[in-house]
Design a protein around this motif. Structure first.
Motif, PDB file in Angstrom:
ATOM      1  N   CYS A 102     -57.112   4.423  26.555  1.00 26.78           N
ATOM      2  CA  CYS A 102     -56.102   5.093  25.743  1.00 26.78           C
ATOM      3  C   CYS A 102     -56.275   6.593  25.934  1.00 26.78           C
ATOM      4  CB  CYS A 102     -56.275   4.714  24.264  1.00 26.78           C
ATOM      5  SG  CYS A 102     -55.094   5.548  23.203  1.00 26.78           S
ATOM      6  N   LYS A 131     -53.124  13.478  23.147  1.00 27.81           N
ATOM      7  CA  LYS A 131     -52.938  12.272  22.336  1.00 27.81           C
ATOM      8  C   LYS A 131     -52.099  12.545  21.088  1.00 27.81           C
ATOM      9  CE  LYS A 131     -53.981   8.948  23.180  1.00 27.81           C
ATOM     10  NZ  LYS A 131     -53.196   8.077  24.111  1.00 27.81           N
ATOM     11  N   HIS A 272     -50.212  -1.612  22.954  1.00 22.65           N
ATOM     12  CA  HIS A 272     -49.646  -0.934  21.786  1.00 22.65           C
ATOM     13  C   HIS A 272     -48.723  -1.864  20.998  1.00 22.65           C
ATOM     14  CE1 HIS A 272     -51.151   2.470  24.120  1.00 22.65           C
ATOM     15  NE2 HIS A 272     -51.386   3.003  22.935  1.00 22.65           N
ATOM     16  N   GLU A 298     -54.467  -1.214  28.082  1.00 21.28           N
ATOM     17  CA  GLU A 298     -55.570  -0.294  27.781  1.00 21.28           C
ATOM     18  C   GLU A 298     -56.925  -0.987  27.974  1.00 21.28           C
ATOM     19  OE1 GLU A 298     -53.621   3.057  24.885  1.00 21.28           O
ATOM     20  OE2 GLU A 298     -54.787   1.471  23.918  1.00 21.28           O
ATOM     21  N   ASP A 309     -57.761   3.808  19.853  1.00 25.34           N
ATOM     22  CA  ASP A 309     -57.231   2.462  20.127  1.00 25.34           C
ATOM     23  C   ASP A 309     -58.261   1.446  20.638  1.00 25.34           C
ATOM     24  OD1 ASP A 309     -54.792   3.188  19.159  1.00 25.34           O
ATOM     25  OD2 ASP A 309     -53.810   3.399  21.098  1.00 25.34           O
ATOM     26  N   GLN A 312     -57.509  -2.510  20.350  1.00 23.89           N
ATOM     27  CA  GLN A 312     -56.575  -3.165  21.278  1.00 23.89           C
ATOM     28  C   GLN A 312     -57.015  -3.030  22.731  1.00 23.89           C
ATOM     29  OE1 GLN A 312     -53.349  -0.673  19.993  1.00 23.89           O
ATOM     30  NE2 GLN A 312     -53.239   0.462  21.906  1.00 23.89           N
TER      31      GLN A 312
HETATM   32 MN    MN Z   1     -53.351   3.986  22.948  1.00 24.75          MN
END
Ligand code: MN
Ligand code: PEP
Length: 337
Positions: A102, A131, A272, A298, A309, A312
């Motif tokens: 990410c 970001k 996401h 990711e 993140d 995930q």
């Molecule tokens: Mn991300």
């Protein structure tokens, strides 16, 4: 409106039509297909009312385009577009996997991840250096230092690199280091940013806005293409719904809908869309099965300590497993992987 020329129309006939269009202060966009040339007219088409273009030499027909996006429209470009990112083609006969962290956290983290995603079969390295975080106190990215690491990772692995840009300053820095610009969900309707990304001529990965309709998304792509940059790849990354079991809701129907309305390639980001590691693989498989041109996944060397993140992000082993699961599905869909 779109002017469809007869098969094998003469060059002079095409020039004649574009001359008439431009003479009225409108813009003519030419799409040269395998069979026919299509000329898209952008601007106030009422200025062409007295021109009788339908009886001009080599004109086959005039097709009105009722949708507000023209250049992204399949009517303008009936064949699927294939977008080149470095030596990788998106939208052709190969399923393209973009993978990476990410956020770029350090040189070592990125280089290690770049080698791992390449080994798993990914074609493009992703990594965020700017970001857009929900909280202003969360890690905001390494900015220019991060994109320099992206360039180093490309030099080490040969993988083209994609990085999100969130401002004009980020675009100006990124054009020096990356192969593709990403416009994130939160900026999908930042029309100024879309135009600036368009002006660079670099391929643009345009993620769907959190609550954007497909129509709004295609109009956003039109902003980039209208700057003379046709190199747009769409990315479905889930939309806001009432459901809370996942971070977003993957709108899998966006893939066939986009394929019906536009010639632009579309990839799917199940990371996401779900926000949950265990759902990434099944959603990736569904995306391939529904005809997506690629995936964005990711990955992190150690998701438990990721600065962004982590929940995930896949481990390298999980990415390998995902890639081996989608291989037969890609073949079924007529895509090499
Ligand atoms: Mn991300
Ligand atoms: C990302 O890809 O890192 C990202 C922030 O995604 P999105 O814009 O889809 O939320």
């Amino acid at each position: 409106m779109i002017i469809v020329m007869k098969p094998n129309a003469k060059r002079e006939s095409i020039q004649n039509i574009t001359g008439i269009i431009e003479g009225k202060g409108l813009t003519a966009h030419i799409s040269n297909g395998k069979e026919v040339t299509v000329i898209g007219v952008v601007g106030d088409k009422s200025k062409l009312q007295d021109q009788n273009l339908e009886i001009a030499e080599d004109v086959d027909k005039i097709v009105p385009v009722t949708e507000s996006y023209k250049l992204a429209n399949k009517k303008f470009h009936p064949e699927p577009s294939v977008i080149k990112v470095g030596n990788v083609s998106i939208g052709g006969d190969e399923l393209i996997v973009m993978s990476g962290p990410c956020a770029v956290e350090s040189r070592a983290q990125l280089i290690e991840t770049a080698h791992a995603v390449k080994k798993a079969g990914a074609h493009i390295l992703r990594g965020g250096a700017y970001k857009p975080r929900t909280s202003p106190y969360a890690f905001q990215g390494l900015e220019e230092e991060g994109i320099k690491f992206m360039k180093e990772a490309r030099e080490e692995t040969g993988l083209p690199v994609v990085c999100e840009v969130t401002s004009l300053a980020a675009i100006e820095a990124a054009v020096k280091y990356v192969d593709m610009l990403q416009i994130g969900a939160r900026n999908m309707q930042n029309f100024y940013l879309l135009k600036e990304a368009g002006k660079t001529g670099l391929p643009v990965l345009l993620k769907r806005g959190l609550s954007a309709t497909i129509d709004e998304w295609l109009n956003a792509s039109e902003y980039i293409i209208a700057e003379g940059n046709p190199n747009v790849v769409l990315c479905e990354r889930g939309i806001r719904t009432f459901e809370t079991a996942t971070r977003n809701t993957l709108d899998i129907s966006a893939v066939p809908v986009i394929k019906n309305k536009s010639h632009l390639p579309i990839i799917v980001d199940p990371s996401h869309a779900s926000g949950v590691r265990m759902y990434v693989k099944p959603l990736a498989m569904s995306a391939v099965a529904v005809g997506a041109d690629g995936l964005m996944i990711e990955t992190h060397p150690n998701p438990a300590i990721a600065l962004s993140d982590g929940p995930q992000s896949l481990t390298f082993q999980e990415l390998l497993e995902l890639c081996s699961k989608i291989r037969p599905l890609a073949a079924l869909m007529g895509k090499k992987f």
